[in-house]
Structures are given as C-alpha cells and as structure tokens.
Design an enzyme around this catalytic site. Sequence first.
Site, mmCIF file in Angstrom:
data_model
loop_
_atom_site.group_PDB
_atom_site.id
_atom_site.type_symbol
_atom_site.label_atom_id
_atom_site.label_comp_id
_atom_site.label_asym_id
_atom_site.label_seq_id
_atom_site.Cartn_x
_atom_site.Cartn_y
_atom_site.Cartn_z
ATOM 1 N N GLY A 108 0.938 -1.161 -0.026
ATOM 2 C CA GLY A 108 -0.056 -0.139 0.025
ATOM 3 C C GLY A 108 0.735 1.310 0.151
ATOM 4 O O GLY A 108 1.230 1.607 -1.003
ATOM 5 N N SER A 204 4.699 -5.196 -3.959
ATOM 6 C CA SER A 204 4.410 -3.888 -3.790
ATOM 7 C C SER A 204 5.218 -2.931 -2.627
ATOM 8 O O SER A 204 6.283 -3.422 -2.667
ATOM 9 C CB SER A 204 3.045 -3.590 -3.898
ATOM 10 O OG SER A 204 2.541 -2.095 -4.374
ATOM 11 N N TYR A 205 4.279 -2.313 -1.799
ATOM 12 C CA TYR A 205 5.124 -1.474 -1.016
ATOM 13 C C TYR A 205 5.581 -2.572 0.301
ATOM 14 O O TYR A 205 6.196 -2.225 1.043
ATOM 15 C CB TYR A 205 4.046 -0.758 -0.295
ATOM 16 C CG TYR A 205 5.064 0.377 0.780
ATOM 17 C CD1 TYR A 205 5.653 1.336 0.102
ATOM 18 C CD2 TYR A 205 5.107 0.310 2.161
ATOM 19 C CE1 TYR A 205 6.440 2.326 1.039
ATOM 20 C CE2 TYR A 205 5.721 0.944 2.939
ATOM 21 C CZ TYR A 205 6.551 2.242 2.271
ATOM 22 O OH TYR A 205 7.290 3.054 2.901
ATOM 23 N N ASP A 410 2.927 -4.430 -15.803
ATOM 24 C CA ASP A 410 2.814 -3.337 -14.536
ATOM 25 C C ASP A 410 3.485 -2.038 -14.784
ATOM 26 O O ASP A 410 4.598 -2.334 -14.912
ATOM 27 C CB ASP A 410 3.200 -4.042 -13.352
ATOM 28 C CG ASP A 410 3.161 -3.205 -11.961
ATOM 29 O OD1 ASP A 410 2.002 -2.314 -12.049
ATOM 30 O OD2 ASP A 410 3.794 -3.086 -10.954
ATOM 31 N N HIS A 462 0.929 -6.350 -11.935
ATOM 32 C CA HIS A 462 1.232 -5.881 -10.632
ATOM 33 C C HIS A 462 1.143 -7.119 -9.498
ATOM 34 O O HIS A 462 1.872 -7.400 -8.485
ATOM 35 C CB HIS A 462 0.512 -4.711 -10.058
ATOM 36 C CG HIS A 462 1.358 -4.072 -8.821
ATOM 37 N ND1 HIS A 462 2.495 -3.709 -8.931
ATOM 38 C CD2 HIS A 462 0.855 -3.801 -7.812
ATOM 39 C CE1 HIS A 462 2.997 -2.927 -7.608
ATOM 40 N NE2 HIS A 462 1.733 -3.280 -6.744
#
Length: 491
Positions: A108, A204-205, A410, A462
């Site tokens: 996130g 991701s994060y 992505d 992603h």
Amino acid sequence: MWGKKKKWESVENMGSSLFSIWLSLVIVLHLLFSTSSSSSTTTTLDQERDKINELPGQPTNIGFNQYSGYITVNQKAGRALFYWLVELDSSQSSTTTTPPLVLWLNGGPGCSSVGYGAAEEIGPFRIHPDGKTLFVNPYSWNKVANVLFLDSPAGVGFSYSNTTSDLYTSGDQRTAEDAYTFLLNWLERFPQYKHRDFYITGESYAGHYVPQLSQIVYERNKGIQNPILNFKGFMVGNAVIDDFHDYVGTFEYWWTMGLISDATYQNLNIHCDLEVAEHPSDECNKAFDIAELEQGNIDPYSIFTPTCDATVSTRRNLRSLRIRNLLRSRHLRLSLNYDPCTEKHSTVYFNLPEVQKALHANVTGVSYPWETCSDIITDHWNDSPRSMLPIYQELIAAGLRIWVFSGDTDSVVPVTATRYSLDALNLSTLIKWYPWYDNGKVGGWSQVYNGLTFVAVKGAGHEVPLHRPQQALTMFKSFLENKPMPHLRAI
C-alpha cells in the site's frame, strides 16, 4: 551404645531428608505438569476458537484447515492484527517433508493481505461476481505450504487499534516491529509451527515490509541455536526497493511503452528523480498529474487489460496524491478467467456479516465498512526509507535465500524499476539471463545472481499470481526448493 544410637539417628535423619527431597520433587513435577497441561489446554482452546468451520459460499470437501482471528501486538494501545492461516492442502500435496510456514504481506501502504493476497492471488478461493459465493483456486500456494496472511499495520483490513492516533502515525519501523511481535505471539497460539522452515513473501510496498521484517528476524535470531522462527529467506514481487532507481525505471517504462510524451518524461526525470517516493514535492506531483492525463483511462497495474468500469471514477479520485498510485496495492484486475472487478467482489464479500462472523473478524463491531485499503493509513504514512538496498546487502551476506519477481505489464512498479534497483547491488552473475518454461511455453525470464534470483513473469501485471496463477505457483515451488526456474523446454 551411644555411638550406635547416634548412627541410627543419623540414618533416620537421612531417610527423613530423602523423603522431603522426594516429596518436593513430586510437588514440583506436579506443578510443572499442571502448568504445562493448563498451557497446552489453553493453546488448544485458542486454536479451536480460531478455526474456521466453513466460509459462506465455500465449496465443499476441501482438504485443509483454516484459522483466523486476532493477535494483540500492543496491550497498552490496544493494537491487534488480524490473520488468516490456510494450512497445507493434504488432499493434493505429495510432499513427504514437513511443509514450511509462509507469511504473505500486501503493501500500500495501507492495503489488506486478506482482500488481495488471500482473495484474489494465492489463497485457496476466489470470489464470484455475485460477491457471495466462492470457487476453488487450483493454483493456491497452500498446495505446497502453509500460508499465513496478515493485515498490517493496525487499521488495515480487519486489524485495529483502540488508540485512534495510531492510524495517523503508522510507518515502516512500527509496522515491522508489530509484525515481529505478532509472529512471536502467534507461535504461542500455534506452537506446532515453532522451529519449522519459515519464509516471508509479499508484493508492492511490501517491498519495504518484507526485507525490514526479515532483517529483524535475522538479527534477533543471532546466537540462537534452534530459533522458533526458523527463518530461511524471503521473496517479493513488483517490489518498491529503492526510490531513485525505481523512479528512473518507472519513467523509462512509461516512455518506452508509449504511455507519456517526451516532454513529460523529461519533466519527471527533472523533478522527481531525487524525491522520497512517499512524500514527493509539489513540482513532482504536477509532473505526475500530467502523466496521468496522458496515460488516459487504463489500468496502470496491468496496462493491456480492461478496467472495471463500475469503479473507474472512484479509483481515479482516490489517486489525488499521485504517488499513492505508484506504490499501493489497490488494483482492479483479472481472475482466472479474467475479471477486472475482483476488488469490487472482495468489498462485497468481506462486508457480509455472516462472512465476518465465520472469520472471527470485526469483533469490535465498527460502524464503518471494511475496505481493501485504508486512505487514512496511506495519507498519513510517516517513516519510509529511500532504499532497501542496505538490507538486501546485509541479508545476502548472511546467506539467506532471496528472490525478486516482476510482472512485465505493470506500470506501477515495473520490471525496469526492479532491474535498475537490483543492478545497483552490483552482484556477480551465476546463471545468465535466460527464458524459463512452464508447460512447454515461455513463462518469463530469469537471472541468477550470487545471493539473489530474479524472475520476470511474461504477461503478468502488478499482482503476478492473479494474472499468471499457474506460472506463479511454478515460481513459488522453485523458490521453496531453492532451484532455478526451469530452463529447458518440455518435450
């Protein structure tokens, strides 16, 4: 006579002493047994309380157990993290070794591992468009491992804090510390997983979460012969790694894929290259504004697939901070048969009261709805280091298993960003760049470095396991077996 009497008294006293010692030992053993038995009983009851009997709309005759619930990580603040454990599917697994425990984290920052990782990526079920029924994911990662999903930090998904200010003060450091505390406390509830091979994964994060938590576990295991967290390594996908190199690679991807103009490409490189990704300058944000307009109504997390029209306008409004869209794991994509509205289905399903009851979730009875991502957490994120590369260097030197993978469609954290970041490590190559195969077809490309394996997954966005579930499972198996991706085409 005196001497004999003294001797007899001595023997009598010795017998009395031995009896006292024996009695003391009996009492101590009894207390220990009682305490152990009581502790064991408590653990069993806690596990039984967390066991999921059946999820609403769940297919029948599944071959694995599921558990979910809360683990308190800070008693004073009232922070509790929600987990969902999906144990090995014994009905389809052929492994004869003890299956590992694998933690999955979404990023996130502020997005739910239950809403993404479990519901639309590597979990055992996917959600039908009706938002009420489930179907089996044949490529679930619990085919080969026990998978533990964690909503982190507090305020994300079903995780909560009784201290409201916690939602406005989240950051990398506290997230990592709370996750570590969660693991220790969770193992007390599930002691059968102590000392078992343990891996940390995410996307991701979570490119921050995963190495940061890995570093804590590694450093606190030092000097312990048989640690209860038997940490072996980590794997991250489309991961935020290094702000500078991620920016360079992202802007290059946008330009080479024809998503932005030459002028915008130049402006992004001028105003954003040296920025901290979570807190960009006004000039950088303006450049992102223009880039958004030029890209148009596409799904940046999967640039060649349709968007979910029902949620496009909301999603674009939520991108007002620009960089949020670069880093967070909120997406609308395809399922096994390509459904770009999977996030929408999750939002419906996890807000059903009967689902929350089955999951032992929302125990505090909050009035607001469950969401895939928390805007409060995202908008008020505090500490976010520019680079994870120093942690990579430390853990590579420690000999831990490290894999990084990337879906090549992505545009949020693209393959070029990851490759620039990994190149900055200056690792020597053990196996040069090569195509890897899955069922006789090219699944992507890979390169094995001294201390790290990189895997590109062809045609994946992603969320690699969402777009290419079969290839993702093949990759996961290779990671667990510590073998390079299959490089010979099946005949």
